[in-house]
Design a protein around this motif. Sequence first.
Motif, mmCIF file in Angstrom:
data_model
loop_
_atom_site.group_PDB
_atom_site.id
_atom_site.type_symbol
_atom_site.label_atom_id
_atom_site.label_comp_id
_atom_site.label_asym_id
_atom_site.label_seq_id
_atom_site.Cartn_x
_atom_site.Cartn_y
_atom_site.Cartn_z
ATOM 1 N N PRO A 310 -11.172 -6.208 -2.115
ATOM 2 C CA PRO A 310 -10.152 -5.445 -1.405
ATOM 3 C C PRO A 310 -9.385 -5.020 -2.746
ATOM 4 C CG PRO A 310 -10.365 -7.705 -0.974
ATOM 5 C CD PRO A 310 -11.461 -7.493 -1.730
ATOM 6 N N GLY A 311 -8.207 -4.126 -2.728
ATOM 7 C CA GLY A 311 -7.455 -4.022 -3.987
ATOM 8 C C GLY A 311 -7.731 -2.480 -4.944
ATOM 9 N N ARG A 312 -9.285 -2.162 -4.624
ATOM 10 C CA ARG A 312 -9.741 -1.344 -5.616
ATOM 11 C C ARG A 312 -9.279 0.163 -4.408
ATOM 12 N NH1 ARG A 312 -10.044 -6.549 -6.699
ATOM 13 N NH2 ARG A 312 -10.932 -7.247 -8.929
ATOM 14 N N LEU A 313 -7.779 0.642 -5.073
ATOM 15 C CA LEU A 313 -8.118 2.067 -4.384
ATOM 16 C C LEU A 313 -8.235 1.891 -2.629
ATOM 17 C CD1 LEU A 313 -9.211 4.687 -6.964
ATOM 18 C CD2 LEU A 313 -6.252 4.120 -6.687
ATOM 19 N N GLN A 314 -7.820 0.869 -2.702
ATOM 20 C CA GLN A 314 -7.734 0.284 -0.885
ATOM 21 C C GLN A 314 -6.902 1.219 -0.107
ATOM 22 O OE1 GLN A 314 -7.882 -3.694 0.051
ATOM 23 N NE2 GLN A 314 -8.051 -3.507 2.221
ATOM 24 N N HIS A 315 -6.638 1.818 0.596
ATOM 25 C CA HIS A 315 -5.536 2.094 1.732
ATOM 26 C C HIS A 315 -5.214 1.862 3.319
ATOM 27 C CE1 HIS A 315 -3.832 5.445 4.810
ATOM 28 N NE2 HIS A 315 -4.056 5.902 4.327
ATOM 29 N N ALA A 316 -4.060 1.411 3.463
ATOM 30 C CA ALA A 316 -3.607 0.524 4.263
ATOM 31 C C ALA A 316 -2.578 1.511 5.380
ATOM 32 C CB ALA A 316 -3.338 -0.709 3.663
ATOM 33 N N PRO A 317 -3.305 1.393 6.638
ATOM 34 C CA PRO A 317 -2.781 2.544 7.943
ATOM 35 C C PRO A 317 -1.549 1.781 8.018
ATOM 36 C CG PRO A 317 -4.887 2.028 7.962
ATOM 37 C CD PRO A 317 -5.136 1.296 7.279
ATOM 38 N N ALA A 318 -0.640 2.587 8.381
ATOM 39 C CA ALA A 318 0.698 1.433 8.303
ATOM 40 C C ALA A 318 0.884 0.950 9.603
ATOM 41 C CB ALA A 318 1.649 2.909 8.435
ATOM 42 N N VAL A 319 2.101 0.196 9.665
ATOM 43 C CA VAL A 319 2.119 -0.504 10.499
ATOM 44 C C VAL A 319 3.905 -0.794 11.150
ATOM 45 C CG1 VAL A 319 2.374 -2.745 11.664
ATOM 46 C CG2 VAL A 319 0.152 -2.212 10.485
ATOM 47 N N PRO A 320 4.609 0.240 11.797
ATOM 48 C CA PRO A 320 5.639 0.943 11.830
ATOM 49 C C PRO A 320 6.207 -0.970 12.003
ATOM 50 C CG PRO A 320 4.810 1.506 13.481
ATOM 51 C CD PRO A 320 3.680 0.637 12.994
ATOM 52 N N GLY A 321 7.528 -1.144 11.831
ATOM 53 C CA GLY A 321 8.762 -1.990 11.365
ATOM 54 C C GLY A 321 7.588 -2.898 10.176
ATOM 55 N N ARG A 322 6.735 -3.273 9.758
ATOM 56 C CA ARG A 322 6.524 -3.766 8.847
ATOM 57 C C ARG A 322 5.761 -3.608 7.405
ATOM 58 N NH1 ARG A 322 1.459 -8.149 10.338
ATOM 59 N NH2 ARG A 322 3.163 -9.179 9.024
ATOM 60 N N PRO A 324 4.651 0.755 5.106
ATOM 61 C CA PRO A 324 4.373 2.200 5.289
ATOM 62 C C PRO A 324 2.730 1.678 5.024
ATOM 63 C CG PRO A 324 5.521 1.805 3.773
ATOM 64 C CD PRO A 324 5.282 0.279 4.203
ATOM 65 N N ALA A 325 2.450 3.269 5.408
ATOM 66 C CA ALA A 325 0.841 3.238 4.960
ATOM 67 C C ALA A 325 1.341 3.012 2.974
ATOM 68 C CB ALA A 325 0.108 4.775 5.073
ATOM 69 N N MET A 326 -0.074 2.485 2.839
ATOM 70 C CA MET A 326 0.303 2.176 1.208
ATOM 71 C C MET A 326 -1.026 2.088 0.507
ATOM 72 S SD MET A 326 2.865 -0.447 1.496
ATOM 73 C CE MET A 326 2.513 -1.391 -0.030
ATOM 74 N N LEU A 327 -1.669 2.294 -0.435
ATOM 75 C CA LEU A 327 -2.605 2.589 -1.785
ATOM 76 C C LEU A 327 -2.326 1.304 -2.239
ATOM 77 C CD1 LEU A 327 -4.361 4.508 -2.277
ATOM 78 C CD2 LEU A 327 -3.725 5.253 -3.961
ATOM 79 N N LEU A 328 -3.885 0.259 -2.415
ATOM 80 C CA LEU A 328 -3.406 -0.816 -2.956
ATOM 81 C C LEU A 328 -4.052 -0.909 -4.099
ATOM 82 C CD1 LEU A 328 -3.712 -2.597 0.015
ATOM 83 C CD2 LEU A 328 -1.465 -2.613 -0.655
ATOM 84 N N ASP A 329 -4.014 -0.554 -5.412
ATOM 85 C CA ASP A 329 -4.715 -1.553 -6.674
ATOM 86 C C ASP A 329 -4.636 -1.890 -7.572
ATOM 87 O OD1 ASP A 329 -7.234 0.871 -8.139
ATOM 88 O OD2 ASP A 329 -5.514 0.219 -9.284
ATOM 89 N N ALA A 330 -5.456 -2.771 -7.822
ATOM 90 C CA ALA A 330 -5.055 -3.904 -9.095
ATOM 91 C C ALA A 330 -5.249 -3.614 -10.200
ATOM 92 C CB ALA A 330 -6.369 -4.195 -8.790
ATOM 93 N N ALA A 331 -4.606 -2.413 -10.723
ATOM 94 C CA ALA A 331 -3.995 -1.993 -11.621
ATOM 95 C C ALA A 331 -3.259 -2.898 -12.788
ATOM 96 C CB ALA A 331 -3.998 -0.455 -12.293
ATOM 97 N N HIS A 332 -2.771 -3.550 -13.670
ATOM 98 C CA HIS A 332 -1.802 -4.005 -14.289
ATOM 99 C C HIS A 332 -2.121 -4.607 -15.814
ATOM 100 C CE1 HIS A 332 -5.926 -6.405 -14.528
ATOM 101 N NE2 HIS A 332 -5.686 -6.922 -14.718
ATOM 102 N N ASN A 333 -2.426 -3.079 -16.276
ATOM 103 C CA ASN A 333 -2.157 -3.153 -17.367
ATOM 104 C C ASN A 333 -1.764 -2.321 -18.026
ATOM 105 O OD1 ASN A 333 -5.408 -2.771 -17.709
ATOM 106 N ND2 ASN A 333 -5.521 -4.590 -17.987
ATOM 107 N N ALA A 334 -2.186 -1.291 -18.984
ATOM 108 C CA ALA A 334 -2.354 0.334 -19.297
ATOM 109 C C ALA A 334 -3.412 0.525 -19.621
ATOM 110 C CB ALA A 334 -0.813 0.503 -21.068
#
Length: 463
Positions: A310-322, A324-334
Motif C-alpha cells: 500500500p502507498g506505492r503509487l497507489q490509486h484510490a478512486p474518489a468517494v463523493p463527500g469524503r 477525491p481521486a487520490m494517488l498515494l505515494d510513500a515518497a518522504h525525502n528528496a
Amino acid sequence: MTDSLNASVVPPPLPALLTSAAEVDAWLASCGFFHMELTLDRIRHCLTALGLDVSHAPTVQVVGTNGKGSTACFLAHIAAAQGLQVGLFTSPHLLHPRERMVLVDDFGLEPIPAESWVDAANAVLQTPTGPSLTYFERTLAMALWWFREEEVDLIVLEAGLGGGGDATTAAPREMLLVAPIGLDHADVIGPSLSAIAADKARAVPKNGLVLAVPQDPRAIFRLERVAAARKAQLFEVRMPRGFDPDFGFYPLPDPLAGEGPAPLTLGLPGPHQTINARLAMAAWLVLASRHDWPLDAAASREGLTRTWLPGRLQHAPAVPGRYPAMLLDAAHNAPALAILEQALARPTRGFRRPEHLVFTCLKDKDLSAMTPLLARIVPGRCIVPELPGSSRSLPAAEVVARLRPAFGDRIQAGGSLADVLAGMASPGAPISTAPVLCCGSLYLLAEFFKLAPHLLGPWQADP
C-alpha cells in the motif's frame, strides 16, 4: 551474610502476562512509538534468551534509503511463488503494528493473527531485557519468535533506520541486500552520504554475502571496505540491457528466462521498481542455488507480478463527500521525490498525472531539497494538513511558510487530512478528473488509510 548474598541474586519477579491484543498494543505504545536507541545490546540479549541468536531459517536483511520495503516484498513474493513460506518483517505500519509481521505463501499474504500476537508479546516480555526494549525492537523480536513458531522457510527483514545500529542487524543473517542509498535521517545516522553509507555498511554480515544495486561511488567505497574487513562477498547488481524504464517492464535473468522472455509488468508500478525487482531476483537466484530451492521461471514471474505494497503509487478512486481521486505515494525525502517525478513524467496503468498536492513532512527531513521537486511535480494547489499526535511532524504553518517561495499563492494550510479531503470532494469543489497526490510522510498516508482501511488490501490486520 549468606542469607544476604542469596537474597541479592534472586531474580526480579516476571512481569504479568498480557491477556489480549489490546493489552499488547498498549504495552508497545508504553515505550513510545518514536523512541530510538541505536544500539544492539538489548535486542541481542533478548534474542539470546529466546534462542533466536542462532539461525532457524535463512535470513536476508534489506537496508537502504529508498526501496528497501519494495525489495523485501519482491523477494518474499518470488520465494512464495516457488512454494516457500516466508516470514516478512517491514516497518513502519500504517494502521496497526500487526502489519509489520506477515506470512507470505502461494496463497497470499497474512498479518500475524491476534492470538499469536499475544503469545509473541508474552515471550518477549518474559525475557530479561524485554521490558526495556524500544518499540521497534519489541516488534522485531515478536516477529522472529513467531516466524520460528510457524517454521518458515525464509525470513526477510527490512531494516528500520540505518544499518549498524538497526535492531534487524542483531538477527543471524546470511545475506544483506543494499537498496539505493541517499541523504535522509542525517541528524541521526550521519550528515553526509559517506557517513550514511558507512553506517549502512556496518550491517554487512561476517563471511556473508552482500548484493547492492548501483550506488554513488562514495557508498560503494564504504561497502567494499567493510565487506573486505569482514570477509564478506560483495556484488553489484546491474540492470540487464534492453529493459524499459518508462513502463516498468522487467526481463528476467537468463538462468530463469530461457530464450526470449516476454516483458512483464511488475506488481508495483514505476520505473524505479525495476531496480528493486532486479535486486530481489538476484537474491533469489543465489538463495535457491545455496539451499536447493526451485528456480521456476513462470513462478518467479508470477511472484513479481503479485507483489504489492500500500502507498506505492497507489490509486484510490474518489468517494463523493469524503475524498477525491487520490494517488498515494510513500515518497518522504528528496531522493524519493526525484524518483516520483520521473515516474509521473509518463504515468501509466490508467491514471492521469496529479494536478493538486496534499503534503506534509517530519522535522528531520531536508525540506529545502524537497521544495523544488514538489513545485515541479504538480501544477495546481498544495494543501498542508496537520498531523495529529506526532511530535516529529512539522506544523502546517511552518511547512507553508517554507514552501511559499516556490508555490506562491498556490499553497495553504488546512486542518485535519479528513477535513482537507472532504473539502476537495465537496459538491462545490472545482471538478477535476486528475487525482490528488498525497505524499511526504508515511504517517500522512496512515491518516488517509484511517478513512479507507479497505485500501490496505491483504495488509489489513483482522480485528
